[in-house]
Design a protein around this motif. Sequence first.
Motif, PDB file in Angstrom:
ATOM      1  N   GLN A  20       1.982  -3.068  -8.072  1.00 37.55           N
ATOM      2  CA  GLN A  20       1.683  -4.011  -7.463  1.00 37.55           C
ATOM      3  C   GLN A  20       2.616  -5.111  -7.292  1.00 37.55           C
ATOM      4  O   GLN A  20       2.101  -6.091  -6.577  1.00 37.55           O
ATOM      5  CB  GLN A  20       0.346  -4.497  -8.562  1.00 37.55           C
ATOM      6  CG  GLN A  20      -0.828  -3.464  -8.689  1.00 37.55           C
ATOM      7  CD  GLN A  20      -1.900  -4.268  -9.731  1.00 37.55           C
ATOM      8  OE1 GLN A  20      -2.298  -5.066  -9.467  1.00 37.55           O
ATOM      9  NE2 GLN A  20      -2.100  -3.627 -10.882  1.00 37.55           N
ATOM     10  N   LYS A  50       0.757  -1.100  -0.291  1.00 38.63           N
ATOM     11  CA  LYS A  50      -0.033  -0.099   0.112  1.00 38.63           C
ATOM     12  C   LYS A  50       0.862   1.378   0.130  1.00 38.63           C
ATOM     13  O   LYS A  50       1.843   1.411   0.928  1.00 38.63           O
ATOM     14  CB  LYS A  50      -0.790   0.083   1.151  1.00 38.63           C
ATOM     15  CG  LYS A  50      -2.124  -1.052   1.194  1.00 38.63           C
ATOM     16  CD  LYS A  50      -2.715  -0.896   2.496  1.00 38.63           C
ATOM     17  CE  LYS A  50      -3.944  -2.291   2.498  1.00 38.63           C
ATOM     18  NZ  LYS A  50      -4.781  -2.299   3.564  1.00 38.63           N
ATOM     19  N   LYS A  95       1.915   5.052   0.910  1.00 40.73           N
ATOM     20  CA  LYS A  95       1.907   5.708   1.926  1.00 40.73           C
ATOM     21  C   LYS A  95       2.048   7.362   1.410  1.00 40.73           C
ATOM     22  O   LYS A  95       3.024   7.680   1.299  1.00 40.73           O
ATOM     23  CB  LYS A  95       2.809   5.567   3.095  1.00 40.73           C
ATOM     24  CG  LYS A  95       2.762   4.099   3.583  1.00 40.73           C
ATOM     25  CD  LYS A  95       4.052   3.710   4.696  1.00 40.73           C
ATOM     26  CE  LYS A  95       3.755   4.634   5.915  1.00 40.73           C
ATOM     27  NZ  LYS A  95       2.624   4.323   6.713  1.00 40.73           N
TER      28      LYS A  95
END
Length: 230
Positions: free
Chosen positions: A131, A102, A104
């Motif tokens: 990904q 993910k 940030k």
Amino acid sequence: MDEYISIITELLWGFILLFVVLKCLGKTQFAQISPFEFISAIILGELLGNAIYDNEITFSHITAAILCWGILIYVVEMLTQKFKGTRKLLEGEPNIVIHQGKIKYDALKKGKIDINTLQSLIRQQGYFSIQEVEFGVLESNGKISVLPKSEHDTPKNSDLNVPTKPVNIPITLILDGEVVYDNLSEVGFDEKWLKDQLAMQSITNYKEVLYAEWLPNKPLYVVGYEKKSS
């Protein structure tokens, strides 16, 4: 005396201003070099330019400025070595910009980089999609260190249970038609052995060889000069 105090004061003030500007611009503005190396290049280039083109700047002025600059850099280096607390301020610190796949956004904003820049930095590490990345760390020099997701990671010999083999460094024996005698002695061979190896490849003169390297248990790798077509 007032002139020297003025030079030192201006130099210190210029250092502080440049450092603040670099911090505001973000890490990618000085990728591959440290902030101090970047500032040093600017300051020393300016000093040299003044010495050449400004007749009012004397040799003693330049000497005083360079000595002051050298002492300043030395003090900064000593501070970062002696006091760990100064490293974050003076050298910066790594920031995790991708955590468990993910992004940030706060870390990206802190590092002054956008998504396009992040994608570019990741591609430079061999990964063409965010990904594929499990963790991404923005280093203090502006580069991204990537830990890929397991399904996108390159398998290692230990993962495949492949027996380990010794790793050897190739040794350059001939470069630009000249023998590198120190390397030849290091690998334990003499010039007669080298000539015999070249003769096996129909080469009789070192000048015919652009590059030759040696690896254990392999024939001598030789690259000759390209012959000009008539």
